[in-house]
Design an enzyme around this catalytic site. Sequence first.
Site, PDB file in Angstrom:
ATOM      1  N   CYS A  76      50.886 103.889  49.282  1.00 18.64           N
ATOM      2  CA  CYS A  76      51.677 103.614  48.082  1.00 18.64           C
ATOM      3  C   CYS A  76      51.624 102.140  47.693  1.00 18.64           C
ATOM      4  CB  CYS A  76      53.096 104.099  48.247  1.00 18.64           C
ATOM      5  SG  CYS A  76      53.808 103.667  49.796  1.00 18.64           S
ATOM      6  N   ASN A  77      51.157 101.304  48.595  1.00 19.54           N
ATOM      7  CA  ASN A  77      51.106  99.884  48.260  1.00 19.54           C
ATOM      8  C   ASN A  77      49.705  99.365  48.004  1.00 19.54           C
ATOM      9  OD1 ASN A  77      53.819  99.444  48.415  1.00 19.54           O
ATOM     10  ND2 ASN A  77      53.741  99.213  50.618  1.00 19.54           N
ATOM     11  N   SER A 128      50.790  94.227  55.072  1.00 21.04           N
ATOM     12  CA  SER A 128      51.691  95.209  54.486  1.00 21.04           C
ATOM     13  C   SER A 128      52.830  94.528  53.759  1.00 21.04           C
ATOM     14  CB  SER A 128      52.292  96.082  55.578  1.00 21.04           C
ATOM     15  OG  SER A 128      51.305  96.824  56.180  1.00 21.04           O
ATOM     16  N   GLU A 130      55.094  97.138  59.824  1.00 23.58           N
ATOM     17  CA  GLU A 130      55.523  98.536  59.700  1.00 23.58           C
ATOM     18  C   GLU A 130      54.439  99.450  60.282  1.00 23.58           C
ATOM     19  OE1 GLU A 130      54.235 100.781  57.330  1.00 23.58           O
ATOM     20  OE2 GLU A 130      52.968  99.503  56.114  1.00 23.58           O
ATOM     21  N   PRO A 131      54.840 100.540  60.889  1.00 21.03           N
ATOM     22  CA  PRO A 131      53.876 101.340  61.645  1.00 21.03           C
ATOM     23  C   PRO A 131      53.106 102.373  60.823  1.00 21.03           C
ATOM     24  CG  PRO A 131      56.077 102.144  62.027  1.00 21.03           C
ATOM     25  CD  PRO A 131      56.202 101.039  61.042  1.00 21.03           C
ATOM     26  N   GLN A 132      53.561 102.644  59.598  1.00 22.28           N
ATOM     27  CA  GLN A 132      52.944 103.762  58.867  1.00 22.28           C
ATOM     28  C   GLN A 132      51.482 103.535  58.534  1.00 22.28           C
ATOM     29  OE1 GLN A 132      55.904 102.459  58.059  1.00 22.28           O
ATOM     30  NE2 GLN A 132      57.281 103.961  57.150  1.00 22.28           N
ATOM     31  N   GLY A 160      61.357 115.664  48.007  1.00 23.89           N
ATOM     32  CA  GLY A 160      59.988 115.531  48.491  1.00 23.89           C
ATOM     33  C   GLY A 160      59.984 115.172  49.962  1.00 23.89           C
TER      34      GLY A 160
END
Lengths: 495, 295
Positions: A60-61, A129, A134-136, A209
């Site tokens: 998303c980024n 990030s 962040e781990p995603q 969602g």
Amino acid sequence: MEIIITGLNHKSSDIFHREEVSKKILTKELRGEFIFNIKRLFFEETGKQLIQESAIISTCNRAEFIFVVSGNSSGGSKNNDYVLVIKNIIIKYLFGDNLANEELQNMFYTYKNFEAILHFFKVASSLDSMIIGEPQILGQIKESYNEACEFKNTGLILNKLFHKSFYCAKRVRTETKIAAAPVSVSYAAVELAKKIFNDISNKKVLLLGTGEMGKIAAKHFIKQGVSEIFITNRTREKAVRLAEELDGYDSKTIIDFNEYYKILTVADIVLCSTGADSYIIKYEDIQPIIKMRKQRPIFLIDISVPRNIDPEINKISNVYLFDIDDIGKIIENNLDVRQQEADFAEKIINEEAEDFMNWKNSLNAVPIIVNLRNKVNGILSAELCKYINNKDENIEAIVNSITNKILHEPITKIKRAEVDFNGLNLMEAAKILFDLEINLNGMSQENKDVEKETTKVKNAGDAITGGNAPNNVNDGCYYNNKIVQLNNNKNNKAK
Amino acid sequence: MIFKDYYFIPIILFSLSYAVLYIKKNNPYNSFIFLIYFTFIIQSLIVIAGLNKYHFTMIIPIDLMIFFNSWILMLIVILFELLYKAKYIVIYATPIVIAALLISYFAPSMDINAILKVDSWLLIAHIVLILTGDSLFTLAFILSLIYILQERKLKLKKNLKIINDGNKNSSGKNEGRLFNFRRNFNYFNLGKGYNLELLDNMNYQCLKLGFPALTAGIVIGIYLSSALFKSVSSVKPIEIISLITWLIYAILLHERVAKGLRGNKAAMLSIAGFIMIILTVGFSLYLFPEFHGLK
């Protein structure tokens, strides 16, 4: 071989443009189509098909496109052109004929070779990030890699690059404290909620969602003790699955996606992370809801890109809407704690990137080595056949063995010189001394003949690269196979 | 030393507590609140002494009245602070108390002469109710200001602090006091209870308590005034302006109860009401003192 990365992220562009891009590569099919078209356009533009490997990282980024382009590193300016060509093709494909738009040009960053590797490792290690550490992102990169493998777009270089990036990210995670501080989108969302609501424990959350970020944020809110959570998704099964994941938490209700409007009148916090490409919650829908809520404040968090909540909604009083960019900016303003750790992590990334670069540079010597071996092999077998009349079955083995013995030292030195850059241009020397003619384009023609012979080796190569990494079956696989063969030999020797 | 000079003690002490808040490095808030409580006790003693001087009849000079008002305001602020655990209210409300104290110190002394012998209890009730109502609305005004600023931050998404770095020790010791001030200030931005819902709730609470007090105070006032001027029918300026103020708060309360009005608009109305209160006070005490039974 050149590694080229181009793309845009939350730093270089605003959410509108990222939305545009993300819409064009939203699904797997669209991404497959994207790669196909880029290759086609590249061919149309340059007359040659030099893109050997490719992968798309879409979160998303960011949206990043990684290409491995075959070419010779000595022709620097020419390759620079390839970077531009690829960038322009992508902009053209994504935004139409808006090439002259300087804003768009600036939005897309490009990296080449070492810089590209460095950038990629940074992304994987979550240094680039929105929320450092962040781990995603690593999971998302793994997914991208799997997809690229499925499309059979990865080859020797990208396989190695991705695996190295996973390793690097793991090192950063374990050796620095970058992931220790609890700063993430979900943390920021909870903190923002605390600025609006007095007591989160009597608030209700609606999760629209089942996107990854939304899921994590919802879990975070549950940890903070919200009173109830409503889950809804277009595909009901996914919502059920998520509800099962939250088995320690009882006050959860799965609702029909068509009925979430009713919940908006009771829910105080709305987390939205669907994959829809348009607004789900619109301005005109929220206005009556706020009246029905008797002006009780509602906090909407839109973690999806493209956005699913109309940004105009924020103008309604007692409605607080934050999208991913807003949260990102807030986090950025609040982050100097992690900077020190980030510096340390960059050292690790530098080390790993150099390591990778060395490996990649050693590949440049492969055509020379292959030719040298072929030449010596050819001479030996021709000469031996003259003197040994009885057709011994072992003659090939003898030839190979002698070739190996003779060339072991020179090959090691050529490879090392290519890595160390100690001033000795041994590759050139070898070319002159043995009168080798290296024609890279010609070589690829030759590949097709050799391809059949190398199928056996290719299988061995699959085993080395982990079995699940399909090799490129296009023109560029010749060297790959040769390298794998060389590595194979080396490994066997080591055993 | 005249009695008025005692007013200066709380002024100095309250100001001192702010100095402590800005300068002190470790636990500035604890020292600050300790000084505030201490000053409040002194203020209370002065109030008792002052009222005692006039035998608790409430027929007191105007400066003592304002001093008394500032004491009620401080009392309400401290009660709200303890009740809602909202540390920051004291920090933002005390300057208004200091301002009231300064007015009381510099205000021209105006003795109240009871033109007419009225029931002393009614007068006391009138004064205490009106002052309590006004003080509650003053607090509501401060809370509204904080609300509007805080909401603006959330709407514009600027300067939002989510990490509490106020507790972090500053590495350089010679960084100067300005830095310390800013650090302490940030600390309070992050203080517990600094949220829109609580601000709105407290605002509503002020309204719920202040409105009956104001209404009762005005009713008693009208009764006293009619007794004073022997007629209910003649409309005096003080009554008109009081009724306008009352009407603003009545609308606000009605909207809140009936339509759930809250947030920004409620805060705006609160601010408007407070401006009317200031006007009323100015009107009744300085412009038309005679209509207020003052001479």
